[in-house]
Design an enzyme around this catalytic site. Structure first.
Site, PDB file in Angstrom:
ATOM      1  N   ASP A 163       0.849  -1.187   0.000  1.00 11.19           N
ATOM      2  CA  ASP A 163       0.000   0.000   0.000  1.00 11.19           C
ATOM      3  C   ASP A 163       0.885   1.238   0.000  1.00 11.19           C
ATOM      4  OD1 ASP A 163      -2.419   1.722   0.633  1.00 11.19           O
ATOM      5  OD2 ASP A 163      -3.277  -0.269   0.943  1.00 11.19           O
ATOM      6  N   HIS A 219      -3.626   6.085   3.402  1.00 13.52           N
ATOM      7  CA  HIS A 219      -4.339   4.830   3.128  1.00 13.52           C
ATOM      8  C   HIS A 219      -3.658   3.618   3.757  1.00 13.52           C
ATOM      9  CE1 HIS A 219      -6.057   1.598   0.473  1.00 13.52           C
ATOM     10  NE2 HIS A 219      -7.128   2.358   0.603  1.00 13.52           N
ATOM     11  N   SER A 376     -11.420  -1.540   0.693  1.00  8.48           N
ATOM     12  CA  SER A 376     -10.029  -1.484   1.153  1.00  8.48           C
ATOM     13  C   SER A 376      -9.889  -1.997   2.575  1.00  8.48           C
ATOM     14  CB  SER A 376      -9.513  -0.043   1.120  1.00  8.48           C
ATOM     15  OG  SER A 376      -9.070   0.311  -0.148  1.00  8.48           O
TER      16      SER A 376
END
Length: 939
Positions: A163, A219, A376
């Site tokens: 990520d 994120h 996610s």
């Protein structure tokens, strides 16, 4: 600039702000391609082809990859994968054709950029409710607390978080990071794995050992917190993985030279012992064999559980990497088990997990928390559950872990709120306690499907066979049967039963000796249809499991292969391929050669700003000027040739404003091929061009563009282009002496057989900056107009001399005028031959064949047929000659649809066209043995 790129990636991920997002492939890394060598071939075989392309930096992508093992059926070899740089503007189809022509390459692909799947909360979403946003409600929903009574995991179990933006100093994460103590930070590669000082993961986007925080994106911090936040430290929250640790692998660039590195991170994670790999990112479409290879390596070669978010598109689409083989695809639900509003649903989804109002480590500071949403965050919950399963069942393979997770979910299809998505949310919602404790589970599964004959798409009337390989993953099964059913009205299953019988744990079976048999409908199939087939696996004791496989039907192209040429003809004016990547269509081959036409298609123009085509333009994209009116069809034999093909398309009508800048022509295309001696080296391409505007087109230019790739003996294409003025024949040829290794296709060209004043333009594709036409930076409308409108000014000039080059050519014509409603015909012969003499002989044979192709027909008379006023604002008076006094009259729009009709009485008919939208219409009069037409403009 970097923040703008990240914003774009996020918008792509959630399906916002990018027009046409569902129809396009993901963005690619500019100038970087990847190839895979065939077994037994070496990089040295590519040197000449790479040199011709101007490519540089060929390097093995995974030099430390593990070799495939016979003990792991289906394992893949990554050691033959290489990446390289190509000049900006070089078309993928060009590189692909040149490298495949060497015979040493299995595939050539771009490197896609897959976006993180972050979905910010909406003020009106459930995530704004206090009782949800201030607690980890989802842990109770998936029975995590009771699952931790069974196991809390182990610090030796590691999940890879591939990520971006991981704050490794966060109070709830810093103690959960997996460090590589075999390679301390000392400037050396102590563990000889090819990475220097990879003590704390790796940054694959920027190629350094700093896998940590990026202030522009949080994120990765949020994903990591869901899976691995510290438990029992009296701070923040509890990650589902509990004692398990995570490896941070950054995949998003934070430097100007950085590039997306998701699939490199997957291979690294697998090679460095991560038992589970999480991918909370992706994009719709853009299937890649390279990406599938990387995932297969991790899952099969290295036995890692690979988990991916299914996407936030709220549509039934294939989303990658989640839709690849060997991936556990996870979609999302709310706290009520209703599908999350934005979650993707499809038959490749394996299961769901909570994905809305997920409280996790936020990432802006070292001690912040917040509620986030999207698949996610459903994915890392499932990935963490997979780690706990691996703790309780250490003997399980990765495939068995995935099977146990699938078979222990809580079914949510039965909920009325999920009725619209039943069958597209997998087996149900994650239940961690059941995954750790449920006994006597069964799951047999189709692990591979093979269609024969193998084709990208199947035509109406085709028959085919389907071989299924089955593996039993959990407890032994008895009486196992696989039943194949078509969910499409366009495919019939003629034989759809496979009695497997009994299978032990990890046992395999195949129906290769008696495959399933299928038939495609002979007619009525919409263009480019996806047909879905269902496998239903049943066994004694009540086991039932459904899987699905798709095949493509009725492709928007046909192949003419009656003679020595095999040419794909599309429904929208392109030759060889319907896209720049060269994946839709079969190209052009000659006597079994590799593809010799990188790109080809029709060009129409009246000015530098009014150009119609579907060829390349700037930015690696293609223009989309032509729209199909009738699918390309093939008739064998045809009424005038051994094979005939037809298609109909048009461009848009020029409007009053700048929105539409096309020419305004409808095209009827016919193609002819013969198998007879003397006619085996050419295909005739005939275009009927009709002016569908209210204005006279003066002049009108039409031509064919051909980017030829004729291979030389060294695998490259040292080509040149020339012009035969006596025949109006433009051609390309290979420089040097013909050798057996060169193959038969060393001359190729286009001859103008019918039309206006001939034109030709030869192009050196590698022309320097400042050249009149430079394909390295695209092919602009102005450049296309120049190639059509320069007549034969370049007729005595050649491209590619003296040493040979990558060349293209436009052969066309100029028509002084084409009145509204009038038509003209332009015809070309496309030719390929071993020598110039044979090419010229074939060009003469093509002219003779066309001269005798169609009998002369008397032109229809329109005497006495009058309409006025024209143009009109409403009322239109039609006056017909006496023989047609009672004839029927129809008004057709530009698509050929009847929008108004009536019958003349005494030869007079008054029509009210006021209800019709302004534009061009055709008035058609049908009488005994006669059809008369006139163009009518409604203002």
């Amino acid at each position: 600039m970097k923040n703008a790129l990240r914003l774009f990636l996020f918008l792509v991920a959630i399906g916002l702000a990018v027009p046409g997002w569902a129809q396009t492939a993901p963005p690619t890394i500019p100038g970087r391609l990847v190839l895979k060598l065939r077994p037994g071939h070496a990089p040295a075989q590519l040197e000449a082809a790479l040199s011709r392309l101007g490519a540089a930096g060929l390097q093995q992508k995974f030099p430390h990859a593990q070799a495939p093992s016979a003990e792991r059926p289906g394992s893949v070899d990554l050691r033959g994968i290489y990446q390289f740089q190509v000049p900006a503007g070089l078309a993928l189809g060009k590189a692909r054709a040149a490298l495949l022509a060497t015979g040493a390459v299995e595939y050539v692909e771009p490197l896609y950029v897959r976006a993180p799947l972050y979905q910010p909360n909406d003020p009106l979403a459930d995530s704004t409710l206090t009782d949800i946003t201030n607690s980890q409600f989802y842990l109770k929903q998936i029975q995590a607390y009771r699952a931790w009574d069974v196991t809390r995991g182990d610090t030796s179990l590691v999940i890879a978080i591939t990520d971006g933006g991981m704050r490794l100093t966060h109070e709830d994460l810093r103690q959960q990071v997996k460090h590589n103590y075999a390679d301390p930070i000392n400037g050396l590669d102590d563990d000889n794995d090819g990475f220097v000082d990879n003590f704390t993961g790796w940054d694959f986007a920027n190629n350094d050992n700093d896998s940590g925080f990026d202030p522009a994106i949080y994120h990765g911090t949020q994903v990591a917190g869901v899976a691995a936040a510290r438990v029992g430290n009296g701070l923040g929250l509890a990650g589902l993985g509990n004692l398990c640790k995570f490896m941070p692998l950054n995949i998003y660039p934070n430097t100007p030279t950085g590039t997306f590195g998701g699939y490199e991170a997957i291979v690294y994670a697998a090679d460095h012992g991560c038992q589970v790999i999480n991918m909370s990112w992706g994009a719709i479409g853009g299937y890649s064999r390279f990406e599938q290879d990387a995932i297969t390596y991790a899952a099969v070669n290295r036995d890692a559980v690979v988990v991916a978010a299914a996407g936030n598109s709220n549509t039934d689409v294939l989303f990658y990497p989640a839709s690849y083989d060997h991936v556990l695809s996870v979609s999302g639900v709310q706290n009520t088990d209703q599908k999350s509003p934005g979650a993707t649903f499809n038959r490749r989804v394996d299961m769901v997990a909570p994905g809305l109002s997920i409280v996790t480590t936020y990432g802006a500071q070292d001690h912040d928390y917040g509620a986030v949403g999207g698949t996610s965050f459903a994915a890392p919950l499932t990935a963490a559950a997979a780690l706990l399963v691996r703790k309780v069942f250490p003997q399980y393979t990765a495939a068995q872990v995935m099977a146990r997770l699938r078979q222990t979910t809580d079914n949510i299809d039965a909920l009325p709120v999920n009725a619209a998505w039943a069958g597209r949310l997998g087996t149900g919602r994650l239940n961690v306690l059941k995954a750790l404790t449920r006994a006597n589970l069964q799951e047999a599964r189709v692990v591979s499907s093979t269609f024969a004959p193998a084709r990208a798409a199947y035509a109406p009337g085709d028959t085919l066979r389907l071989t299924a390989d089955v593996q039993n993953l959990l407890q032994p099964v008895a009486g196992l049967t696989v039943t194949l059913t078509s969910l499409s009205p366009y495919v019939t299953v003629r034989q759809g039963s496979f009695a497997v019988g009994s299978l032990a744990t990890l046992g395999r079976a195949t129906n290769a000796a008696a495959p399933f048999r299928l038939a495609v409908a002979a007619s009525g199939i919409p263009l480019n249809t996806t047909a879905t087939l269902r496998y239903r696996l049943t066994a004694a004791g009540g086991f039932q499991y459904d899987q699905y496989v798709d095949l493509q039907l009725n492709p928007d192209y046909v192949v003419l292969n009656a003679n020595d040429l095999a040419l794909a003809l599309t429904s929208r004016g392109n030759l060889g391929y319907d896209n720049l990547a060269g994946t839709i269509g079969t190209g052009l081959s000659y006597r079994g050669s590799s593809n010799v036409l990188s790109e080809g298609g029709l060009l129409l123009a009246t000015s530098p700003t009014r150009v119609s085509d579907r060829l390349r333009t700037s930015g690696g994209q293609a223009r989309q000027s032509f729209f199909s009116l009738a699918q390309a069809t093939r008739q064998q034999p045809g009424p005038r040739a051994d094979q005939e093909a037809r298609a109909a398309f048009r461009d848009t009508i020029p409007g009053a404003g700048p929105r539409v800048r096309s020419v305004g022509v409808a095209v009827r295309q016919r193609a002819y091929a013969w198998a007879t001696a003397g006619r085996r080296d050419f295909v005739l391409l005939e275009y009927s061009l009709k002016n569908i505007t209210p204005d006279t087109l003066k002049p009108l230019y039409a031509g064919l563009f051909a980017d030829w790739d004729l291979p030389n003996s060294d695998g490259a294409a040292h080509n040149a282009a020339a012009w035969d003025s006596t025949r109006a024949l433009g051609y390309c040829y290979v420089l040097g002496t013909t050798t057996p290794q060169m193959g038969p296709a060393v001359y190729a060209g286009l001859r103008l057989l019918r039309g206006g004043t001939p034109a030709v333009y030869s192009i050196n594709n590698g022309a320097p900056v400042g050249a009149a036409v430079r394909l390295a930076d695209g092919f602009s409308p102005a450049e296309k107009f120049l190639t059509l409108s320069s007549g034969t000014a370049r007729a005595q000039r050649t491209a590619g001399l003296p040493g040979g080059a990558d060349v293209s050519q436009v052969v066309g014509m100029r028509l002084a005028r084409l009145a509204p409603g009038d038509s003209t015909t332009v015809t070309f012969a496309l030719l390929v031959a071993p020598t110039l003499a044979q090419l010229q002989t074939s060009a003469d044979a093509a002219a003779q064949a066309y001269a005798t192709l169609l009998p002369a027909r008397a032109a229809a008379t329109t005497a006495g047929f009058e309409v006025y006023p024209n143009p009109t604002t409403g009322l239109l008076r039609v006056e017909l000659p006496a023989p047609l006094a009672g004839a029927g009259v129809q008004v057709l729009n530009a698509l050929g649809q009847v929008v108004l009709s009536g019958a003349a009485s005494g030869g007079i008919l008054n029509l009210n066209l006021a209800p019709l939208a302004p534009g061009l219409y055709i008035l058609r009069v049908q009488g005994p043995g006669t059809v008369l037409t006139k163009a009518v403009v409604v203002q």
